[in-house]
Design a protein around this motif. Structure first.
Motif, PDB file in Angstrom:
ATOM      1  N   ASN A   1      35.993 -29.465 -19.671  1.00  0.00           N
ATOM      2  CA  ASN A   1      37.100 -29.712 -18.747  1.00  0.00           C
ATOM      3  C   ASN A   1      37.393 -31.210 -18.656  1.00  0.00           C
ATOM      4  OD1 ASN A   1      35.167 -30.845 -17.008  1.00  0.00           O
ATOM      5  ND2 ASN A   1      35.004 -28.984 -15.761  1.00  0.00           N
ATOM      6  N   LYS A   2      38.285 -31.587 -17.767  1.00  0.00           N
ATOM      7  CA  LYS A   2      38.699 -32.990 -17.666  1.00  0.00           C
ATOM      8  C   LYS A   2      37.554 -33.922 -17.287  1.00  0.00           C
ATOM      9  CE  LYS A   2      43.492 -31.885 -16.481  1.00  0.00           C
ATOM     10  NZ  LYS A   2      44.562 -31.993 -15.452  1.00  0.00           N
ATOM     11  N   LYS A   3      36.541 -33.370 -16.636  1.00  0.00           N
ATOM     12  CA  LYS A   3      35.383 -34.175 -16.239  1.00  0.00           C
ATOM     13  C   LYS A   3      34.288 -34.198 -17.304  1.00  0.00           C
ATOM     14  CE  LYS A   3      36.086 -33.378 -11.284  1.00  0.00           C
ATOM     15  NZ  LYS A   3      35.478 -32.855 -10.030  1.00  0.00           N
ATOM     16  N   GLY A   4      34.546 -33.495 -18.421  1.00  0.00           N
ATOM     17  CA  GLY A   4      33.578 -33.471 -19.515  1.00  0.00           C
ATOM     18  C   GLY A   4      32.520 -32.399 -19.374  1.00  0.00           C
ATOM     19  N   ALA A   5      32.648 -31.541 -18.348  1.00  0.00           N
ATOM     20  CA  ALA A   5      31.672 -30.465 -18.138  1.00  0.00           C
ATOM     21  C   ALA A   5      32.118 -29.205 -18.878  1.00  0.00           C
ATOM     22  CB  ALA A   5      31.529 -30.177 -16.653  1.00  0.00           C
ATOM     23  N   LEU A   6      31.135 -28.401 -19.288  1.00  0.00           N
ATOM     24  CA  LEU A   6      31.447 -27.163 -19.985  1.00  0.00           C
ATOM     25  C   LEU A   6      31.951 -26.112 -19.004  1.00  0.00           C
ATOM     26  CD1 LEU A   6      28.402 -26.943 -22.425  1.00  0.00           C
ATOM     27  CD2 LEU A   6      30.756 -27.568 -22.985  1.00  0.00           C
ATOM     28  N   GLU A   7      32.996 -25.426 -19.415  1.00  0.00           N
ATOM     29  CA  GLU A   7      33.625 -24.436 -18.549  1.00  0.00           C
ATOM     30  C   GLU A   7      34.217 -23.324 -19.406  1.00  0.00           C
ATOM     31  OE1 GLU A   7      37.461 -25.124 -16.125  1.00  0.00           O
ATOM     32  OE2 GLU A   7      35.799 -25.805 -14.860  1.00  0.00           O
ATOM     33  N   SER A   8      34.026 -22.075 -18.986  1.00  0.00           N
ATOM     34  CA  SER A   8      34.548 -20.946 -19.756  1.00  0.00           C
ATOM     35  C   SER A   8      36.071 -20.983 -19.807  1.00  0.00           C
ATOM     36  CB  SER A   8      34.094 -19.617 -19.135  1.00  0.00           C
ATOM     37  OG  SER A   8      32.701 -19.476 -19.241  1.00  0.00           O
ATOM     38  N   SER A   9      36.602 -20.630 -20.968  1.00  0.00           N
ATOM     39  CA  SER A   9      38.045 -20.588 -21.178  1.00  0.00           C
ATOM     40  C   SER A   9      38.499 -19.133 -21.265  1.00  0.00           C
ATOM     41  CB  SER A   9      38.413 -21.322 -22.470  1.00  0.00           C
ATOM     42  OG  SER A   9      39.706 -20.970 -22.913  1.00  0.00           O
ATOM     43  N   ALA A  10      39.403 -18.744 -20.391  1.00  0.00           N
ATOM     44  CA  ALA A  10      39.932 -17.384 -20.431  1.00  0.00           C
ATOM     45  C   ALA A  10      40.551 -17.085 -21.788  1.00  0.00           C
ATOM     46  CB  ALA A  10      40.972 -17.195 -19.323  1.00  0.00           C
ATOM     47  N   LEU A  11      41.163 -18.086 -22.391  1.00  0.00           N
ATOM     48  CA  LEU A  11      41.840 -17.900 -23.669  1.00  0.00           C
ATOM     49  C   LEU A  11      40.843 -17.522 -24.773  1.00  0.00           C
ATOM     50  CD1 LEU A  11      44.615 -18.014 -24.984  1.00  0.00           C
ATOM     51  CD2 LEU A  11      44.183 -20.424 -25.542  1.00  0.00           C
ATOM     52  N   LEU A  12      39.685 -18.189 -24.810  1.00  0.00           N
ATOM     53  CA  LEU A  12      38.698 -17.890 -25.847  1.00  0.00           C
ATOM     54  C   LEU A  12      38.099 -16.499 -25.667  1.00  0.00           C
ATOM     55  CD1 LEU A  12      36.837 -21.318 -26.204  1.00  0.00           C
ATOM     56  CD2 LEU A  12      38.557 -20.312 -27.729  1.00  0.00           C
ATOM     57  N   ILE A  13      37.948 -16.083 -24.414  1.00  0.00           N
ATOM     58  CA  ILE A  13      37.480 -14.720 -24.156  1.00  0.00           C
ATOM     59  C   ILE A  13      38.544 -13.722 -24.603  1.00  0.00           C
ATOM     60  CG2 ILE A  13      36.622 -13.106 -22.429  1.00  0.00           C
ATOM     61  CD1 ILE A  13      34.819 -15.529 -22.726  1.00  0.00           C
ATOM     62  N   LYS A  14      39.803 -14.038 -24.313  1.00  0.00           N
ATOM     63  CA  LYS A  14      40.911 -13.162 -24.719  1.00  0.00           C
ATOM     64  C   LYS A  14      40.969 -12.996 -26.233  1.00  0.00           C
ATOM     65  CE  LYS A  14      44.213 -13.755 -20.910  1.00  0.00           C
ATOM     66  NZ  LYS A  14      45.523 -14.321 -20.499  1.00  0.00           N
ATOM     67  N   PHE A  15      40.727 -14.079 -26.962  1.00  0.00           N
ATOM     68  CA  PHE A  15      40.747 -14.018 -28.430  1.00  0.00           C
ATOM     69  C   PHE A  15      39.727 -12.996 -28.936  1.00  0.00           C
ATOM     70  CE2 PHE A  15      42.385 -18.649 -29.044  1.00  0.00           C
ATOM     71  CZ  PHE A  15      43.683 -18.211 -28.854  1.00  0.00           C
ATOM     72  N   LEU A  16      38.528 -13.003 -28.335  1.00  0.00           N
ATOM     73  CA  LEU A  16      37.491 -12.065 -28.759  1.00  0.00           C
ATOM     74  C   LEU A  16      37.883 -10.629 -28.418  1.00  0.00           C
ATOM     75  CD1 LEU A  16      34.675 -11.350 -29.849  1.00  0.00           C
ATOM     76  CD2 LEU A  16      33.779 -11.752 -27.543  1.00  0.00           C
ATOM     77  N   VAL A  17      38.348 -10.418 -27.199  1.00  0.00           N
ATOM     78  CA  VAL A  17      38.757  -9.077 -26.776  1.00  0.00           C
ATOM     79  C   VAL A  17      39.861  -8.539 -27.670  1.00  0.00           C
ATOM     80  CG1 VAL A  17      39.820  -7.739 -24.917  1.00  0.00           C
ATOM     81  CG2 VAL A  17      38.007  -9.397 -24.392  1.00  0.00           C
ATOM     82  N   LYS A  18      40.830  -9.394 -27.970  1.00  0.00           N
ATOM     83  CA  LYS A  18      41.942  -8.978 -28.829  1.00  0.00           C
ATOM     84  C   LYS A  18      41.453  -8.614 -30.222  1.00  0.00           C
ATOM     85  CE  LYS A  18      46.353 -10.567 -30.749  1.00  0.00           C
ATOM     86  NZ  LYS A  18      47.309 -11.694 -30.881  1.00  0.00           N
ATOM     87  N   LYS A  19      40.544  -9.414 -30.756  1.00  0.00           N
ATOM     88  CA  LYS A  19      39.999  -9.145 -32.076  1.00  0.00           C
ATOM     89  C   LYS A  19      39.249  -7.823 -32.102  1.00  0.00           C
ATOM     90  CE  LYS A  19      39.193 -10.223 -36.355  1.00  0.00           C
ATOM     91  NZ  LYS A  19      40.287 -10.344 -37.349  1.00  0.00           N
ATOM     92  N   LEU A  20      38.458  -7.558 -31.087  1.00  0.00           N
ATOM     93  CA  LEU A  20      37.715  -6.309 -31.018  1.00  0.00           C
ATOM     94  C   LEU A  20      38.665  -5.119 -30.913  1.00  0.00           C
ATOM     95  CD1 LEU A  20      34.792  -7.406 -28.673  1.00  0.00           C
ATOM     96  CD2 LEU A  20      34.613  -6.774 -31.096  1.00  0.00           C
ATOM     97  N   ASP A  21      39.719  -5.258 -30.139  1.00  0.00           N
ATOM     98  CA  ASP A  21      40.701  -4.175 -30.015  1.00  0.00           C
ATOM     99  C   ASP A  21      41.380  -3.913 -31.367  1.00  0.00           C
ATOM    100  OD1 ASP A  21      40.205  -3.757 -27.345  1.00  0.00           O
ATOM    101  OD2 ASP A  21      41.840  -5.036 -26.646  1.00  0.00           O
ATOM    102  N   GLU A  22      41.597  -4.961 -32.134  1.00  0.00           N
ATOM    103  CA  GLU A  22      42.196  -4.795 -33.472  1.00  0.00           C
ATOM    104  C   GLU A  22      41.248  -4.076 -34.421  1.00  0.00           C
ATOM    105  OE1 GLU A  22      43.121  -8.758 -34.640  1.00  0.00           O
ATOM    106  OE2 GLU A  22      44.952  -8.892 -33.423  1.00  0.00           O
ATOM    107  N   ILE A  23      39.977  -4.399 -34.328  1.00  0.00           N
ATOM    108  CA  ILE A  23      38.973  -3.777 -35.190  1.00  0.00           C
ATOM    109  C   ILE A  23      38.867  -2.291 -34.911  1.00  0.00           C
ATOM    110  CG2 ILE A  23      36.491  -3.670 -35.710  1.00  0.00           C
ATOM    111  CD1 ILE A  23      36.408  -6.708 -35.031  1.00  0.00           C
ATOM    112  N   ILE A  24      38.896  -1.963 -33.645  1.00  0.00           N
ATOM    113  CA  ILE A  24      38.730  -0.560 -33.247  1.00  0.00           C
ATOM    114  C   ILE A  24      40.027   0.224 -33.493  1.00  0.00           C
ATOM    115  CG2 ILE A  24      38.273   0.968 -31.288  1.00  0.00           C
ATOM    116  CD1 ILE A  24      36.558  -1.340 -30.160  1.00  0.00           C
TER     117      ILE A  24
END
Length: 229
Positions: A206-229
């Motif tokens: 994030n802007k402070k340099g701390a690690l933070e989960s990104s909704a977008l990166l989670i969405k990419f995985l979910v979308k990929k899994l839905d495509e596979i299935i």
């Protein structure tokens, strides 16, 4: 209904909410993810469980470093486990090794006893183990429900073949949860070897340099899994 689980490893309440926004259907909650994760504060656990409506599993780890614990540390873990149970957490995430790198069955059983009826995951302490097959059998013998692992390698890409072996040997006696470098780019390879449970933080700085989960990166995985299935 999707035949996969995406677990977001979240090191803050904000990260957990981002994980859910991205489509995660379970949260593993920790703090200090930069050093491998430790147990978050009881205050934060209490706050988070009120904000979410999906299963919450809490990392039980009193400090960073190795997974060889003193009696004092074990008692601290048991206390934290009982707290998580008292406020309605769905599960806890634990792990303990002996000095020679085998699974500390005695300690693991003590932690599981304190945790029941919650779900119990054995975490990536497993990946510092000394024998893939025997370590798996010991985790199962201890009574854990799930094993979080990268196949005793640095990440799931390198541990892909071992994950395939673990899934085969486990033979549904324990759930294999892949973790350590999981993302949308390797989702298909993991799915092909039988992985149906995916653990990732989806972190960016994030802007402070701390690690933070990104909704977008989670969405990419979910979308990929839905495509596979």
């Amino acid at each position: 209904m999707n035949n996969y689980v995406v677990e977001c490893c979240s090191n803050s309440i904000k990260s957990a909410l981002q994980g859910i926004l991205g489509g995660a259907n379970r949260i593993e909650f920790c703090s200090n993810i930069e050093t491998g994760g430790i147990t978050p504060s009881r205050e934060d656990i209490s706050l988070l469980i009120k904000k979410i409506d999906i299963p919450l599993r809490v990392l039980i780890r009193p400090r960073s470093g190795n997974f060889i614990y003193s009696e004092e540390e074990i008692l601290k873990m048991i206390s934290d486990i009982k707290f998580c149970k008292s406020i309605g957490c769905e599960g806890v995430v634990i792990g303990a090794l002996t000095k020679n790198g085998s699974i500390n069955i005695k300690t693991t059983k003590r932690l599981i006893k304190a945790a029941r009826p919650m779900h119990v995951t054995f975490h990536r302490a497993f990946d510092e183990g000394n024998n893939l097959n025997q370590n798996l059998e010991d985790v199962i013998a201890s009574g854990c429900d799930t094993l979080l692992t990268s196949g005793q390698k640095k990440n799931v890409k390198r541990g892909l073949n071992n994950l395939k072996v673990l899934i085969k040997i486990a033979n549904n006696r324990i759930t294999i949860l892949s973790g350590g470098g999981v993302n949308y780019k390797n989702a298909q390879d993991l799915y092909k070897v039988g992985v149906r449970n995916f653990h990732l933080s989806g972190n960016t700085k994030n802007k402070k340099g701390a690690l933070e989960s990104s909704a977008l990166l989670i969405k990419f995985l979910v979308k990929k899994l839905d495509e596979i299935i």
